[in-house]
Design an enzyme around this catalytic site. Structure first.
Site, PDB file in Angstrom:
ATOM      1  N   PHE A 170      20.569 -45.437 -23.720  1.00 40.36           N
ATOM      2  CA  PHE A 170      19.449 -44.886 -22.950  1.00 40.36           C
ATOM      3  C   PHE A 170      18.169 -45.685 -23.161  1.00 40.36           C
ATOM      4  O   PHE A 170      17.072 -45.157 -22.992  1.00 40.36           O
ATOM      5  CB  PHE A 170      19.222 -43.412 -23.290  1.00 40.36           C
ATOM      6  CG  PHE A 170      20.453 -42.561 -23.152  1.00 40.36           C
ATOM      7  CD1 PHE A 170      21.127 -42.495 -21.946  1.00 40.36           C
ATOM      8  CD2 PHE A 170      20.934 -41.830 -24.224  1.00 40.36           C
ATOM      9  CE1 PHE A 170      22.270 -41.716 -21.809  1.00 40.36           C
ATOM     10  CE2 PHE A 170      22.073 -41.053 -24.093  1.00 40.36           C
ATOM     11  CZ  PHE A 170      22.744 -40.992 -22.886  1.00 40.36           C
ATOM     12  N   GLY A 177      28.945 -47.551 -22.371  1.00 43.37           N
ATOM     13  CA  GLY A 177      29.593 -46.365 -21.855  1.00 43.37           C
ATOM     14  C   GLY A 177      29.484 -46.239 -20.352  1.00 43.37           C
ATOM     15  O   GLY A 177      29.937 -45.259 -19.762  1.00 43.37           O
ATOM     16  N   THR A 178      28.908 -47.245 -19.699  1.00 43.78           N
ATOM     17  CA  THR A 178      28.619 -47.186 -18.273  1.00 43.78           C
ATOM     18  C   THR A 178      29.761 -47.672 -17.399  1.00 43.78           C
ATOM     19  O   THR A 178      29.736 -47.464 -16.191  1.00 43.78           O
ATOM     20  CB  THR A 178      27.377 -48.025 -17.969  1.00 43.78           C
ATOM     21  OG1 THR A 178      27.568 -49.336 -18.516  1.00 43.78           O
ATOM     22  CG2 THR A 178      26.141 -47.412 -18.608  1.00 43.78           C
ATOM     23  N   GLY A 181      22.290 -54.738 -15.162  1.00 45.60           N
ATOM     24  CA  GLY A 181      23.436 -55.414 -15.748  1.00 45.60           C
ATOM     25  C   GLY A 181      24.415 -55.966 -14.730  1.00 45.60           C
ATOM     26  O   GLY A 181      24.768 -57.153 -14.759  1.00 45.60           O
ATOM     27  N   PRO A 213      33.541 -46.320  -7.389  1.00 45.75           N
ATOM     28  CA  PRO A 213      33.090 -44.943  -7.140  1.00 45.75           C
ATOM     29  C   PRO A 213      33.303 -44.003  -8.323  1.00 45.75           C
ATOM     30  O   PRO A 213      32.501 -43.079  -8.516  1.00 45.75           O
ATOM     31  CB  PRO A 213      33.941 -44.512  -5.934  1.00 45.75           C
ATOM     32  CG  PRO A 213      34.323 -45.788  -5.264  1.00 45.75           C
ATOM     33  CD  PRO A 213      34.484 -46.791  -6.370  1.00 45.75           C
ATOM     34  N   GLN A 266      27.985 -42.164 -13.730  1.00 45.65           N
ATOM     35  CA  GLN A 266      26.622 -42.582 -14.057  1.00 45.65           C
ATOM     36  C   GLN A 266      25.582 -41.679 -13.395  1.00 45.65           C
ATOM     37  O   GLN A 266      24.625 -41.229 -14.035  1.00 45.65           O
ATOM     38  CB  GLN A 266      26.408 -44.018 -13.592  1.00 45.65           C
ATOM     39  CG  GLN A 266      26.877 -45.058 -14.574  1.00 45.65           C
ATOM     40  CD  GLN A 266      25.989 -45.085 -15.799  1.00 45.65           C
ATOM     41  OE1 GLN A 266      24.883 -45.603 -15.776  1.00 45.65           O
ATOM     42  NE2 GLN A 266      26.458 -44.529 -16.884  1.00 45.65           N
ATOM     43  N   GLY A 304      22.158 -51.128  -8.380  1.00 51.56           N
ATOM     44  CA  GLY A 304      21.981 -50.642  -9.747  1.00 51.56           C
ATOM     45  C   GLY A 304      21.859 -49.132  -9.746  1.00 51.56           C
ATOM     46  O   GLY A 304      21.089 -48.558  -8.961  1.00 51.56           O
ATOM     47  N   GLU A 354      19.814 -45.735 -13.684  1.00 50.58           N
ATOM     48  CA  GLU A 354      18.611 -44.936 -13.922  1.00 50.58           C
ATOM     49  C   GLU A 354      18.157 -44.091 -12.738  1.00 50.58           C
ATOM     50  O   GLU A 354      17.471 -43.084 -12.909  1.00 50.58           O
ATOM     51  CB  GLU A 354      17.479 -45.870 -14.389  1.00 50.58           C
ATOM     52  CG  GLU A 354      17.689 -46.299 -15.819  1.00 50.58           C
ATOM     53  CD  GLU A 354      17.104 -47.651 -16.165  1.00 50.58           C
ATOM     54  OE1 GLU A 354      16.243 -47.698 -17.052  1.00 50.58           O
ATOM     55  OE2 GLU A 354      17.507 -48.654 -15.558  1.00 50.58           O
TER      56      GLU A 354
END
Length: 700
Positions: free
Chosen positions: A237, A466-467, A508, A593, A599, A663, A666
């Site tokens: 995070f 973990g993404t 990323g 997906p 996320q 992206g 967030e």
């Protein structure tokens, strides 16, 4: 002209996580679990004052404990080659800058011995009066040179004061957000090994190359003598983007114990003072509109805190600069430097707290103008970026609002606050918009090797926190190489691999994926031109770097979204429940997906937690966070989360990267808290402008 798209094969498929079986079986090794020979264990010593200096040290009792290998304090700590970063320059003197600051540590054969011995170290202090309270009326507020992300501190267009004075309808309101702590599931952990050959670190980090770049000069090492390994990270995070003092302490301890690995894992309580947090904010928003509900002025003035020891300026008002059309506009940031630990990046820094304030204010202004909150936002949709004047590479916010309204059933809404009751509960619905900028960071490269068996190895020093990086990058490589996912073996999380920027700023996949696509194109071209399309017996290896984009100066680039919330507020107790959240996002082409839904779902859950629960309570008497554990720092759990619906538009951005993605790490948290706060007002008629929304604020 747009960036050439790659052939779509694996991209867009809901591929199961490649690293999933390892994690389910418990064989995925995180930093503290890496196998090393004869590890020693480190337990930190922390300052018990908020400001002052150490005047006396007695380590005799600790050093006499059986199994203790070393006791580290400022009196015997290795001297650092660089102290430019004051957060990292620990144990170089007896000065104390905040309560909980590392002032030493004990290294022992077991973690239990180290912790017990640490309790025996005696430190005497000369205490100074400390200052830890953030207020907007302080006389020492200052403007930083820049805010996080490199954005301008203040911006102004037109004459805001004159426009507000002439506006038919105005709003002047102050919103606050509290200090919040990142709290990833995996605590910050390090194994440090110092030998004559150099330094090896197994570390929980969001960027192995960034960690090396920060660490090497601190210890006077050539970066090539520092290796950082981090294949799996249990969340971050933002708290693991930059190194903190725990890594420095571990390396110092490793220098004292003759080539033995030193293991350090922070406790949950230690993380509340060591690894950063989201700064509290005080935000004044002033809006002016004409009788038709079109904004004529927007002002967003922010006060927030930083640490005296090290500046971090959150970009809280930056999102306001791009959201709505208004000819007169101003944003400002002012900092109070306090005797507190340094703040840091926390998921959607700037946009998460800033859009809570702006989108709450937009709801209030819509009501004042007599307009539906969705119609008010659409009426103020800009044709170009209001700040830069550039066209958007893509902007589908209006489509998100309309699609979200359709899916949510917004047309059935009675706009009257408190009109809907259900068996003792007041029911309300709210909406808020989301935005997050699209970032490209330089220096990314990828290597691809192909053997005569037709299998491809893809190497890049990326991070998976973990993404789903393991899976998404494999899909991107497979598409670019025009092979199957099964033909690709990905290697990440090691400075021995090609350079990669950190997992931060939702950048990323853009940065790493673009480098992989470039390497794949180079490899395929080489195979065709030099080898007739056939893999040579010795195989072939190429390295590609993320190319510059000619479009970054031609377009304003952002992701967008619309968040909808249904809340229930108990009429007698003020208890708030959120049975339903719905988000629709303009996030470009979705690589996977399944991982994308995870996320966005997680971001919305974190936004719910921000709205109702999270609040790091600083005790001004002692300068520390009082609720520094999971028993008292409340975060959303399964029982708090109702239905969360995640949707996205079937659109891509052709200008930002060759995948067409934007992206998603967030954008999911941005706007959620405002949507919930707006729904609470619709349910109760009470406007809560100070997060979190606790029942005491509703018992009126």
């Amino acid at each position: 002209m747009s960036v050439t798209s790659i052939t779509v094969r694996a991209i867009g498929a809901p591929v199961d996580r490649i690293d999933g079986p390892e994690k389910v079986k418990g064989t995925a090794t995180y930093a503290f679990e890496q196998p090393v020979d004869r590890p020693a264990y480190l337990y930190p010593l922390q300052a018990t004052i908020a400001a002052g200096r150490i005047t006396g040290v007695d380590t005799s009792a600790a050093a006499a404990e059986p199994g203790v290998l070393a006791v580290l304090t400022h009196e015997n700590a290795p001297k650092l080659a660089s102290t430019d970063d004051a957060e990292l320059a620990i144990l170089q003197s007896g000065e104390v800058a905040f309560r909980g600051q590392f002032v030493g540590g004990v290294v022992a054969e077991t973690p239990e011995i180290a912790r017990q011995a640490a309790s025996l170290v005696r430190l005497d202090y000369e205490e100074r009066a400390h200052d830890v309270e953030l207020r907007s009326d302080r006389d020492d507020l200052y403007a930083p040179e820049r805010v996080n992300g490199g954005f301008e501190t203040d911006t102004a267009r037109g004459d805001v004061e004159a426009a507000l004075a002439l506006a038919a309808i105005t709003l002047d309101a102050t919103y606050t957000t509290p200090m919040e702590h990142n709290n990833p599931m995996e605590p910050h952990a390090t194994i440090a090994i110092w030998t004559d050959e150099g330094l090896t670190l197994y570390c929980a980090t969001q960027g192995v190359h960034v960690l090396r770049a920060f660490l090497a000069p601190v210890f006077g090492l050539d970066p090539q003598r520092v290796r950082v390994i981090s294949p799996h990270v249990g969340g971050g995070f933002g708290s693991k983007v930059y190194p903190h003092a725990d890594v420095i302490l571990a390396v110092m301890a490793a220098q004292l114990v003759a080539s033995r690995p030193v293991k350090l894992a922070l406790t949950r309580q230690q993380m509340f003072s060591q690894v950063g947090y989201r700064t509290p904010t005080i935000q004044r928003i002033r809006l002016g509109a004409d009788t038709g509900g079109r904004l004529t002025a927007v002002a967003h003035d922010v006060v927030e805190q930083t640490a005296k020891i090290k500046e971090f300026a959150e970009q809280t008002a930056v999102g306001t600069r791009t959201m709505y059309a208004a000819p007169n506009r101003r944003t400002t940031h002012r900092l109070a430097a306090l005797d507190v630990p340094p703040p840091t990046i926390m998921r959607a820094p700037g946009e998460a707290p800033g859009m809570f304030a702006l989108e709450s204010a937009m709801d209030e202004m819509a009501i004042a103008c007599g307009l539906d909150p969705i119609e008010f936002r659409i009426r103020n949709e800009p044709d170009v970026d209001p700040e830069s004047g550039l066209p958007y590479s893509s902007r589908y916010l209006v489509a998100c609002l309309r699609e979200g309204a359709r899916r949510f059933g917004w047309e059935q809404r009675d706009p009257t606050p408190g009109a809907w009751r259900d068996r003792g509960w007041l029911v309300g619905t709210g909406v808020a918009a989301s935005t997050y900028p699209m970032f490209r960071f330089p220096g990314n490269a990828a290597t691809i090797r192909v053997g005569p068996d037709g299998r491809y190895a893809v190497l890049i020093g990326a991070a998976d926190i973990g993404t789903g990086t393991w899976t998404a990058l494999t899909q991107i490589a497979a598409d670019a190489l025009e092979v199957t996912v099964e033909d690709v073996e990905l290697q990440i999380g090691d400075t021995a691999l090609p350079m990669a920027s950190p997992a931060g700023g939702s950048s990323g996949i853009t940065c790493w994926g673009s480098a992989i696509v470039e390497a794949a194109r180079t490899l395929r071209a080489r195979l065709e031109s030099d080898h007739g399309g056939t893999v040579p017996a010795e195989g072939l290896e190429v390295t590609g770097e993320m190319p510059d984009s000619p479009y970054t100066e031609q377009f304003s680039m952002h992701a967008f979204g619309a968040q909808f919330a249904e809340v229930r507020v108990h009429a007698d107790t003020g208890e708030v429940r959120v049975p339903r959240l719905l988000g629709v996002f303009d996030a470009g082409r979705i690589i996977n997906p399944k991982t994308a839904r995870s996320q966005l779902h997680g971001g919305m859950t974190m936004g719910l937690s921000m709205a109702l629960h999270e609040d790091s309570v600083l005790d001004p008497r002692f300068g520390h966070v009082a609720n520094h554990d999971f028993a008292e720092y409340h975060i959303a759990t399964n029982a708090d989360v109702g239905s969360i619906e995640v949707h996205w538009l079937d659109e891509e951005d052709p200008y930002f990267n060759p995948m067409g993605s934007k992206g998603i790490g967030e954008i999911g948290i941005v706007g959620t808290a405002a949507a919930i706060a707006n729904a609470v007002h619709h349910a109760t008629g009470i406007r809560v402008r100070d997060l979190p929304i606790t029942l005491d604020k509703l018992l009126q």
